[in-house]
Design an enzyme around this catalytic site. Structure first.
Site, mmCIF file in Angstrom:
data_model
loop_
_atom_site.group_PDB
_atom_site.id
_atom_site.type_symbol
_atom_site.label_atom_id
_atom_site.label_comp_id
_atom_site.label_asym_id
_atom_site.label_seq_id
_atom_site.Cartn_x
_atom_site.Cartn_y
_atom_site.Cartn_z
ATOM 1 N N ARG A 69 58.364 87.600 -54.464
ATOM 2 C CA ARG A 69 59.680 87.037 -54.761
ATOM 3 C C ARG A 69 60.274 86.260 -53.594
ATOM 4 N NH1 ARG A 69 63.048 91.691 -56.000
ATOM 5 N NH2 ARG A 69 63.645 91.614 -53.827
ATOM 6 N N TYR A 122 78.050 67.036 -62.787
ATOM 7 C CA TYR A 122 77.241 67.613 -63.877
ATOM 8 C C TYR A 122 78.036 68.731 -64.548
ATOM 9 C CZ TYR A 122 73.049 69.952 -65.805
ATOM 10 O OH TYR A 122 72.112 70.540 -66.592
ATOM 11 N N ASP A 194 74.791 66.929 -54.990
ATOM 12 C CA ASP A 194 73.726 67.013 -55.986
ATOM 13 C C ASP A 194 73.018 65.663 -55.938
ATOM 14 O OD1 ASP A 194 72.200 66.820 -58.344
ATOM 15 O OD2 ASP A 194 73.581 68.089 -59.474
ATOM 16 N N LYS A 219 63.755 67.250 -62.859
ATOM 17 C CA LYS A 219 63.847 65.833 -63.193
ATOM 18 C C LYS A 219 62.709 65.049 -62.537
ATOM 19 C CE LYS A 219 67.447 67.191 -65.441
ATOM 20 N NZ LYS A 219 68.806 67.238 -64.945
#
Ligand SMILES: *Cc1c(COP(=O)(O)O)cnc(C)c1O
Length: 408
Positions: A69, A122, A194, A219
């Site tokens: 992890r 966003y 962002d 993206k």
């Protein structure tokens, strides 16, 4: 390599172009039998060879791997690549772009703090601020993306962070990030951005005063519409806080997805050249159409923030919006439903073209959106622009026919 220590390869890489580094960043073939790409380590348990090493592995500065992890050679390879491309001290991969936004904001904010967020951010970012952060005692104020150094009027003694996104989601306003960063730093606030639209190829946030960069890997880095992932790249000042917060959340990415993200990264430069050129071709063609009232693409000379775009960005991606002159719903449906090459669905940055209706008026509070026509967001994929334009042209013929029918 430690699962916590900053990338060993950042900074100096700035002597080569980002496009060059895309091919080499984060790779060490000779530590892996000469294999060009890093191996995919599927790991939860990572064994320590001895009691002594086990004790060492509990230490925060441990130079190895301790648990799936919190880092494997596969995740470090991707994170080092992104840190290097951004010239950041460290980068952390998380499970989605939204998880990167949430993790970065939680790393810098605590109860009693005030946050400033661009009104064209966003939408899920706003939801996170208005619900999660509000619940934990952080107050958010939205600001006009055009505010620039005027943001000083909104700064309070407890303003801890300014969140930026350029261009804005759906509406593509640019922001004067250097001016905002100057105000923020003079008042001891941290600047986040962002940079999903800009990618490290077209915008260099850390050199423009940003402290923490968020990118939806989903993206363009991934680029093939088959992975959800996010990344947070930070300056040395913020890197430990960000990594610690992500770790506390238990947020991590799967090895196969990390591998796909690394593979996508290698070709991002050539893909983006095509996305950019096709996006500009489509946007320019749309501007000439009588059915279109406005095109929102910051690289076009008609865009009100084109000068700012040219000052701070070195290129565009394939995402932009346009607004139709008002038409009946039946005409809009005729336009959209017959398109052969544009899919209608969320996300963008893949190899394929997309079109999506949006309603920015409902998504903002500090500014108003009064363009009455339907906004459509376009992602220019890797198809030939000649075919993409022909598809839109046929769509306008259907739209006009349906509008005439509705009027009859
Ligand atoms: C898609 C998107 C995100 C979120 O990424 P996910 O991987 O879908 O969570 C964040 N910011 C912007 C600008 C986006 O377009």
């Amino acid at each position: 390599m430690s699962d916590r220590s900053p990338s060993s390869v950042n900074g100096g890489a700035k002597t080569q172009k980002v496009g060059t580094r895309l091919a080499h960043a984060g790779r060490s073939p000779h530590e892996n039998h000469g294999v060009v790409n890093p191996p995919v380590y599927h790991a939860s348990t990572i064994l320590q060879p001895s009691y002594a090493t086990w004790l060492e592995s509990r230490h925060p500065d441990f130079e190895g791997y301790r648990y799936g992890r919190v880092g494997t050679p596969t995740s470090r390879s991707f994170e080092q690549a992104v840190a290097e491309l951004y010239g950041a001290a460290d980068a952390v991969a998380v499970s989605s772009g939204l998880a990167a936004i949430a993790g970065a904001l939680m790393a810098v904010l605590k109860a009693g703090d005030h946050l400033l967020v661009s009104d064209s951010a966003y939408f899920p970012t706003r939801k996170f601020c208005d619900n999660m952060l509000a619940r934990y005692g952080v107050e958010t104020t939205y600001y006009d993306p055009a505010i620039g150094s005027g943001i000083s009027a909104l700064m309070r003694d407890n303003t801890k962070a300014i969140y930026t996104e350029a261009p804005g989601s759906l509406t593509f306003e640019m922001q004067d990030i250097p001016a905002i960063a100057e105000v923020a730093h003079a008042r001891g606030a941290v600047v986040l951005t962002d940079n999903t639209w800009g990618t490290p190829l077209h915008f260099d946030p850390l050199s423009k005063g940003v402290d923490i960069v968020i990118e939806a890997v989903t993206k363009y880095i991934c680029g093939h519409s088959d992975v959800m992932m996010g990344v947070i790249a930070s300056t040395a000042e913020w890197a430990p806080e960000v990594r610690a917060m992500v770790k506390m959340h238990g947020n991590c990415s799967g090895p196969d997805d990390l591998y796909l993200a690394l593979r996508g990264l290698r070709t991002m430069g050539v893909r983006l050249k095509q996305n950019e050129a096709t996006g500009i071709a489509l946007a320019t063609w749309l501007e000439s159409r009588p059915e279109v009232s406005r095109v929102y693409h910051p690289a076009l000379p008609s865009h009100p923030d084109n000068a700012l775009f040219k000052r701070d960005f070195t290129g565009a991606c394939g995402l932009f919006s346009f607004v139709l002159k008002p038409v009946p719903k039946s005409a809009l449906a005729a336009f959209l439903d017959g398109l052969e090459l544009y899919g209608m669905g969320a996300s963008w940055g893949g190899f394929e073209s997309l079109i999506l209706p949006g309603d920015p008026a409902k998504l903002r509070t500090a500014t108003t959106w009064d363009d009455p026509g339907q906004l459509l967001r376009v992602h220019a994929g890797l198809e030939d622009p000649v075919d993409l334009i022909a598809d839109l042209k046929a769509g306008f013929a259907r739209l006009n026919a349906a509008a005439a029918d509705a009027a009859a």
